[in-house]
Design a protein around this motif. Sequence first.
Motif, PDB file in Angstrom:
ATOM      1  N   LEU A 155      -5.980 -22.375   1.570  1.00  0.00           N
ATOM      2  CA  LEU A 155      -6.375 -23.781   1.488  1.00  0.00           C
ATOM      3  C   LEU A 155      -5.169 -24.621   1.101  1.00  0.00           C
ATOM      4  CD1 LEU A 155      -8.366 -26.182   1.198  1.00  0.00           C
ATOM      5  CD2 LEU A 155      -8.882 -25.333  -1.120  1.00  0.00           C
ATOM      6  N   ARG A 156      -4.859 -25.622   1.921  1.00  0.00           N
ATOM      7  CA  ARG A 156      -3.724 -26.495   1.631  1.00  0.00           C
ATOM      8  C   ARG A 156      -4.086 -27.945   1.931  1.00  0.00           C
ATOM      9  NH1 ARG A 156      -2.684 -22.559  -0.432  1.00  0.00           N
ATOM     10  NH2 ARG A 156      -0.825 -21.221  -0.326  1.00  0.00           N
ATOM     11  N   VAL A 157      -3.601 -28.833   1.079  1.00  0.00           N
ATOM     12  CA  VAL A 157      -3.751 -30.275   1.266  1.00  0.00           C
ATOM     13  C   VAL A 157      -2.360 -30.869   1.419  1.00  0.00           C
ATOM     14  CG1 VAL A 157      -4.558 -32.445   0.262  1.00  0.00           C
ATOM     15  CG2 VAL A 157      -5.860 -30.332  -0.115  1.00  0.00           C
ATOM     16  N   LEU A 158      -2.134 -31.555   2.523  1.00  0.00           N
ATOM     17  CA  LEU A 158      -0.872 -32.251   2.761  1.00  0.00           C
ATOM     18  C   LEU A 158      -1.045 -33.707   2.359  1.00  0.00           C
ATOM     19  CD1 LEU A 158       2.016 -32.452   4.011  1.00  0.00           C
ATOM     20  CD2 LEU A 158       0.879 -32.958   6.199  1.00  0.00           C
ATOM     21  N   ALA A 159      -0.114 -34.217   1.563  1.00  0.00           N
ATOM     22  CA  ALA A 159      -0.142 -35.617   1.133  1.00  0.00           C
ATOM     23  C   ALA A 159       1.174 -36.273   1.539  1.00  0.00           C
ATOM     24  CB  ALA A 159      -0.338 -35.711  -0.375  1.00  0.00           C
ATOM     25  N   THR A 160       1.101 -37.334   2.351  1.00  0.00           N
ATOM     26  CA  THR A 160       2.329 -37.955   2.845  1.00  0.00           C
ATOM     27  C   THR A 160       2.316 -39.461   2.622  1.00  0.00           C
ATOM     28  OG1 THR A 160       1.505 -38.356   5.103  1.00  0.00           O
ATOM     29  CG2 THR A 160       2.505 -36.201   4.656  1.00  0.00           C
ATOM     30  N   ASP A 161       3.513 -40.006   2.428  1.00  0.00           N
ATOM     31  CA  ASP A 161       3.694 -41.447   2.322  1.00  0.00           C
ATOM     32  C   ASP A 161       5.149 -41.745   2.663  1.00  0.00           C
ATOM     33  OD1 ASP A 161       1.840 -43.779   0.951  1.00  0.00           O
ATOM     34  OD2 ASP A 161       3.969 -44.252   0.831  1.00  0.00           O
ATOM     35  N   LEU A 162       5.417 -42.992   3.072  1.00  0.00           N
ATOM     36  CA  LEU A 162       6.799 -43.345   3.395  1.00  0.00           C
ATOM     37  C   LEU A 162       7.562 -43.895   2.196  1.00  0.00           C
ATOM     38  CD1 LEU A 162       6.716 -46.648   3.516  1.00  0.00           C
ATOM     39  CD2 LEU A 162       6.055 -46.294   5.878  1.00  0.00           C
ATOM     40  N   VAL A 200      -3.812 -35.256 -16.885  1.00  0.00           N
ATOM     41  CA  VAL A 200      -2.983 -34.471 -15.963  1.00  0.00           C
ATOM     42  C   VAL A 200      -3.897 -33.631 -15.077  1.00  0.00           C
ATOM     43  CG1 VAL A 200      -1.133 -32.768 -15.761  1.00  0.00           C
ATOM     44  CG2 VAL A 200      -1.139 -34.375 -17.683  1.00  0.00           C
ATOM     45  N   ILE A 201      -3.594 -33.618 -13.795  1.00  0.00           N
ATOM     46  CA  ILE A 201      -4.386 -32.806 -12.871  1.00  0.00           C
ATOM     47  C   ILE A 201      -4.125 -31.327 -13.143  1.00  0.00           C
ATOM     48  CG2 ILE A 201      -4.878 -32.304 -10.456  1.00  0.00           C
ATOM     49  CD1 ILE A 201      -5.658 -35.148 -11.371  1.00  0.00           C
ATOM     50  N   HIS A 202      -5.177 -30.529 -13.151  1.00  0.00           N
ATOM     51  CA  HIS A 202      -5.108 -29.101 -13.464  1.00  0.00           C
ATOM     52  C   HIS A 202      -4.149 -28.372 -12.522  1.00  0.00           C
ATOM     53  CE1 HIS A 202      -6.496 -24.958 -14.102  1.00  0.00           C
ATOM     54  NE2 HIS A 202      -7.102 -25.382 -15.200  1.00  0.00           N
ATOM     55  N   ASP A 203      -3.473 -27.375 -13.063  1.00  0.00           N
ATOM     56  CA  ASP A 203      -2.485 -26.619 -12.278  1.00  0.00           C
ATOM     57  C   ASP A 203      -3.093 -25.996 -11.026  1.00  0.00           C
ATOM     58  OD1 ASP A 203      -0.468 -27.227 -14.025  1.00  0.00           O
ATOM     59  OD2 ASP A 203      -0.499 -25.293 -15.077  1.00  0.00           O
ATOM     60  N   THR A 204      -4.340 -25.550 -11.109  1.00  0.00           N
ATOM     61  CA  THR A 204      -4.973 -24.936  -9.929  1.00  0.00           C
ATOM     62  C   THR A 204      -5.049 -25.936  -8.787  1.00  0.00           C
ATOM     63  OG1 THR A 204      -6.283 -23.420 -11.274  1.00  0.00           O
ATOM     64  CG2 THR A 204      -7.067 -23.864  -9.041  1.00  0.00           C
ATOM     65  N   VAL A 209      -1.578 -28.447  -3.153  1.00  0.00           N
ATOM     66  CA  VAL A 209      -1.173 -29.734  -2.566  1.00  0.00           C
ATOM     67  C   VAL A 209       0.335 -29.756  -2.346  1.00  0.00           C
ATOM     68  CG1 VAL A 209      -1.136 -32.239  -2.870  1.00  0.00           C
ATOM     69  CG2 VAL A 209      -3.104 -30.902  -3.674  1.00  0.00           C
ATOM     70  N   ARG A 210       0.734 -30.300  -1.198  1.00  0.00           N
ATOM     71  CA  ARG A 210       2.147 -30.480  -0.879  1.00  0.00           C
ATOM     72  C   ARG A 210       2.395 -31.960  -0.587  1.00  0.00           C
ATOM     73  NH1 ARG A 210       1.387 -26.284  -2.658  1.00  0.00           N
ATOM     74  NH2 ARG A 210       1.927 -24.206  -1.875  1.00  0.00           N
TER      75      ARG A 210
END
Length: 289
Positions: A155-162, A200-204, A209-210
Amino acid sequence: MNATLEMSDAIPGISPDIYGPADFAEVAKIVHEAAGIVLPSGKSMLVYSRLAPLVRASGLVTFGKYIQRLRSDRSELNRAVAALTTNHTFFYREAHHFEHLQAQLRPHLVRTLKDGGKVRVWSAGCSSGEETWSITMSLLGRDRHEGQQLARADLRVLATDLAPHAVEAGKAATYAAKDLKPVPEALRSAWVVERGDEAVIHDTARSIVRFRLLNLLGDWPIRGRFDCIFCRNVMIYFDNPTKERLVQRFCEALHPGGYLYIGHSERVTGPAMNMLNLVGPTIYQRSVA
């Protein structure tokens, strides 16, 4: 509109007589070419206020010289576009999207993961990460033990912004505790660690997330397709041809049956209408056929 400044509008170090309508027009043209953002004439003073500090920091003194640099220096252009981008967001914004994700899509994704398959989700135009973490918590669910099992799967979540500063803020995953209040308590309890006034968002959750820098109008160095894509309140800054091209690309990046979530004031038009079905308020599903 006459963009020439009054002395009272001037920013220290930038003379008020070095920014006029021609400078605004050039900046608007460059920004549209680079990022698809449309700057109407009424935004002239916003452009001045956002870019004047960069002009001053560059040591170039005049907007004309700074504009020349924008045409030859990609890094400086990225800084200028980031300065002109409004990164207004908050946790669990447009909550019906996350509710749909949990109720309609998550059960299928959980089965896929438990059967050894992979799940890919994209938060496009992620800003400072509030949307991304809302998605991630919704995916992992209310049960931390089950969520940890899902996180160990593919499971992976890609997060992008310029905007580099936005991407760095998302990576840091640290916010004022009060900002997390819109998130349902069960998700907060599972995936947020509060330390006084800080959260803070949990380490898990962070492990799946990338965060990456990406201009949506440029090349997408992305392999494979996504089960869902969130691109919300980004296309409001684009003209119609740019919106239609972008949505078409999103369609092509979705698995058949995958979902596209867009902002409350945005609509799908153009060729992509033949590939997407409206299944909820600003929620579209790619046709299976």
